[in-house]
Design a protein around this motif. Structure first.
Motif, PDB file in Angstrom:
ATOM      1  N   PRO A 180       3.998  -3.760   5.896  1.00  0.00           N
ATOM      2  CA  PRO A 180       5.368  -4.283   5.823  1.00  0.00           C
ATOM      3  C   PRO A 180       5.450  -5.807   5.803  1.00  0.00           C
ATOM      4  O   PRO A 180       6.515  -6.367   5.607  1.00  0.00           O
ATOM      5  CB  PRO A 180       6.024  -3.724   7.082  1.00  0.00           C
ATOM      6  CG  PRO A 180       4.897  -3.543   8.037  1.00  0.00           C
ATOM      7  CD  PRO A 180       3.704  -3.178   7.209  1.00  0.00           C
ATOM      8  N   ASP A 181       4.316  -6.476   6.042  1.00  0.00           N
ATOM      9  CA  ASP A 181       4.259  -7.938   5.952  1.00  0.00           C
ATOM     10  C   ASP A 181       2.812  -8.365   5.748  1.00  0.00           C
ATOM     11  O   ASP A 181       1.882  -7.574   5.897  1.00  0.00           O
ATOM     12  CB  ASP A 181       4.856  -8.613   7.197  1.00  0.00           C
ATOM     13  CG  ASP A 181       4.253  -8.106   8.493  1.00  0.00           C
ATOM     14  OD1 ASP A 181       3.020  -7.962   8.562  1.00  0.00           O
ATOM     15  OD2 ASP A 181       5.008  -7.848   9.440  1.00  0.00           O
ATOM     16  N   ARG A 187      -4.446  -4.151   9.268  1.00  0.00           N
ATOM     17  CA  ARG A 187      -4.190  -2.813   9.828  1.00  0.00           C
ATOM     18  C   ARG A 187      -4.006  -1.795   8.703  1.00  0.00           C
ATOM     19  O   ARG A 187      -4.542  -0.686   8.759  1.00  0.00           O
ATOM     20  CB  ARG A 187      -2.948  -2.876  10.717  1.00  0.00           C
ATOM     21  CG  ARG A 187      -2.627  -1.599  11.449  1.00  0.00           C
ATOM     22  CD  ARG A 187      -1.413  -1.760  12.344  1.00  0.00           C
ATOM     23  NE  ARG A 187      -1.663  -2.701  13.431  1.00  0.00           N
ATOM     24  CZ  ARG A 187      -1.181  -3.934  13.470  1.00  0.00           C
ATOM     25  NH1 ARG A 187      -0.411  -4.386  12.492  1.00  0.00           N
ATOM     26  NH2 ARG A 187      -1.453  -4.729  14.483  1.00  0.00           N
ATOM     27  N   ALA A 188      -3.237  -2.171   7.668  1.00  0.00           N
ATOM     28  CA  ALA A 188      -3.005  -1.263   6.546  1.00  0.00           C
ATOM     29  C   ALA A 188      -4.288  -1.013   5.761  1.00  0.00           C
ATOM     30  O   ALA A 188      -4.549   0.112   5.325  1.00  0.00           O
ATOM     31  CB  ALA A 188      -1.922  -1.839   5.634  1.00  0.00           C
ATOM     32  N   VAL A 228       4.078   3.398   5.114  1.00  0.00           N
ATOM     33  CA  VAL A 228       4.219   2.080   5.741  1.00  0.00           C
ATOM     34  C   VAL A 228       3.552   2.128   7.114  1.00  0.00           C
ATOM     35  O   VAL A 228       3.847   3.013   7.917  1.00  0.00           O
ATOM     36  CB  VAL A 228       5.698   1.675   5.883  1.00  0.00           C
ATOM     37  CG1 VAL A 228       5.816   0.284   6.496  1.00  0.00           C
ATOM     38  CG2 VAL A 228       6.399   1.723   4.529  1.00  0.00           C
ATOM     39  N   VAL A 229       2.663   1.177   7.368  1.00  0.00           N
ATOM     40  CA  VAL A 229       1.889   1.177   8.618  1.00  0.00           C
ATOM     41  C   VAL A 229       2.163  -0.113   9.389  1.00  0.00           C
ATOM     42  O   VAL A 229       2.110  -1.208   8.824  1.00  0.00           O
ATOM     43  CB  VAL A 229       0.377   1.281   8.329  1.00  0.00           C
ATOM     44  CG1 VAL A 229      -0.408   1.320   9.635  1.00  0.00           C
ATOM     45  CG2 VAL A 229       0.074   2.511   7.499  1.00  0.00           C
ATOM     46  N   ASP A 230       2.453   0.023  10.679  1.00  0.00           N
ATOM     47  CA  ASP A 230       2.654  -1.157  11.530  1.00  0.00           C
ATOM     48  C   ASP A 230       2.343  -0.775  12.973  1.00  0.00           C
ATOM     49  O   ASP A 230       2.180   0.413  13.291  1.00  0.00           O
ATOM     50  CB  ASP A 230       4.090  -1.672  11.405  1.00  0.00           C
ATOM     51  CG  ASP A 230       4.194  -3.182  11.641  1.00  0.00           C
ATOM     52  OD1 ASP A 230       3.176  -3.787  12.059  1.00  0.00           O
ATOM     53  OD2 ASP A 230       5.270  -3.744  11.398  1.00  0.00           O
ATOM     54  N   ASP A 231       2.287  -1.781  13.847  1.00  0.00           N
ATOM     55  CA  ASP A 231       1.966  -1.505  15.247  1.00  0.00           C
ATOM     56  C   ASP A 231       3.203  -1.299  16.098  1.00  0.00           C
ATOM     57  O   ASP A 231       3.175  -0.523  17.055  1.00  0.00           O
ATOM     58  CB  ASP A 231       1.091  -2.621  15.834  1.00  0.00           C
ATOM     59  CG  ASP A 231       1.802  -3.964  15.871  1.00  0.00           C
ATOM     60  OD1 ASP A 231       2.542  -4.270  14.908  1.00  0.00           O
ATOM     61  OD2 ASP A 231       1.617  -4.728  16.843  1.00  0.00           O
TER      62      ASP A 231
END
Length: 336
Positions: A180-181, A187-188, A228-231
């Motif tokens: 997403p950024d 991480r992605a 979409v991958v995020d923490d």
């Protein structure tokens, strides 16, 4: 050398559901009952935290299970005071199991006259008597360096990879993992590598904190299943906007895999009305009733990996071995 004593667990009030699940998993692995220590963690009338441990812990290897989620300050104080109680009760070693490490977003000075709160919290944890930290998906990996004690940072991406393979089966070749950024590309990329998927990025520009002015998709998402991958997902504004932009760029489906579902304020309502087909979070933070009742939010368990990590720390064996697909598949056998 491995300790001769059994690992002992104690939990604050932040996420007792997860603490009980970890204890159950450890009981399965040990072939004997592993329960939470008999203790009370309460408040006086003026909201001061009070801890009393009812069992002998002298010479024991202690593990405090306590995410510092909302209310962050109360849960942090519970952690510190539990650690002090155990230290003064002559516990041999105390490990803080902090599934969600609060204050991690304040890991650097972004402008003049602002704190580095993550470093301050690290100092408080060490001074309270904690000798090791076990956590998951720190917002910034360099936070490990804020501590003068060992820190084991588990990753959710191996768990997400197992879940994706279970959920999408023969459609895995249609998946594109999206960051997403720009800051979350690492991480992605890790998840994309694990499942053999393509990678895309959403470039966002902010006018001011909390408001996203413009978003652009970098990469091909046409007719793809986008993950979409995020923490962290807090108010879900950025996530829902990203899902909308990805959908407009031609994606067939948009799903999100987020480690820590903070989901404060209007987050659940936003997710329910968004272009997201599903939001998958872990149980590092105790889910609210609203989250549990949301039709497009699903929770994957972290108790299996935390239970095994605790046993590995207690045994003096490798924690990083848990990042291996074969090892994790065995730990999650029956769930996927």
């Amino acid at each position: 050398m491995p300790n001769l004593t059994e690992p002992k667990l104690i939990s604050g009030n932040a996420n007792r559901t997860l603490a009980n699940a970890i204890a159950r998993r450890m009981s399965m692995h040990r072939g004997m009952t592993v329960g939470l220590l008999d203790a009370r963690v309460e408040r006086f009338n003026d909201q001061e935290v009070f801890v009393e441990v009812y069992e002998n812990v002298r010479g024991e290897d202690m593990f405090i299970i306590q995410p510092t989620s909302n209310p962050a300050n109360d849960n942090l104080m519970e952690l510190l005071i539990m650690s002090d109680a155990l230290k003064r009760s002559s516990a041999q070693r105390t490990t803080a199991v902090i599934p969600y490490f609060g204050y991690a977003r304040q890991d650097r000075r972004t402008k003049a006259r602002t704190p580095i709160s993550a470093k301050l919290v690290a100092n408080l944890i060490v001074e309270s008597g904690i000798e090791r930290v076990l956590t998951m998906d720190l917002h910034a990996a360099q936070i490990q360096g804020f501590f003068d004690i060992p820190v084991d940072n588990l990753y959710a991406s191996p768990i997400f990879a197992l879940d994706l393979k279970h959920q999408f089966g023969d459609r895995m070749d249609q998946i594109t993992v999206v960051s997403p950024d720009v800051g979350g590309v690492g991480r992605a990329r890790e998840l994309a590598k694990r499942i053999g998927a393509a990678l895309a990025i959403v470039d966002k520009r902010r006018e001011k904190p909390g408001e996203v002015a413009e978003m652009t998709v970098i990469g091909d998402v046409q007719d793809r299943i986008c993950i979409v991958v995020d923490d962290i997902c807090d108010t879900a504004g950025t996530l829902c906007k990203a899902a909308e932009v990805i959908k407009e760029a031609g994606a067939s489906e948009v799903h999100a895999y987020i480690t820590h579902g903070v989901l404060s304020g209007p987050a659940v309502e936003r997710v329910s009305k968004s272009m997201l087909k599903s939001l998958v979070i872990t149980d590092t933070i105790e889910p609210t009733a609203q989250v549990l009742n949301a039709t497009n939010i699903r929770i994957v368990p972290t108790a299996p990996i935390f239970a095994q990590a605790i046993l590995n720390i207690w045994n003096g064996t490798s924690v990083s071995s848990l990042f291996d697909h074969g090892t994790l598949s065995a730990i999650y056998e029956g769930l996927y």
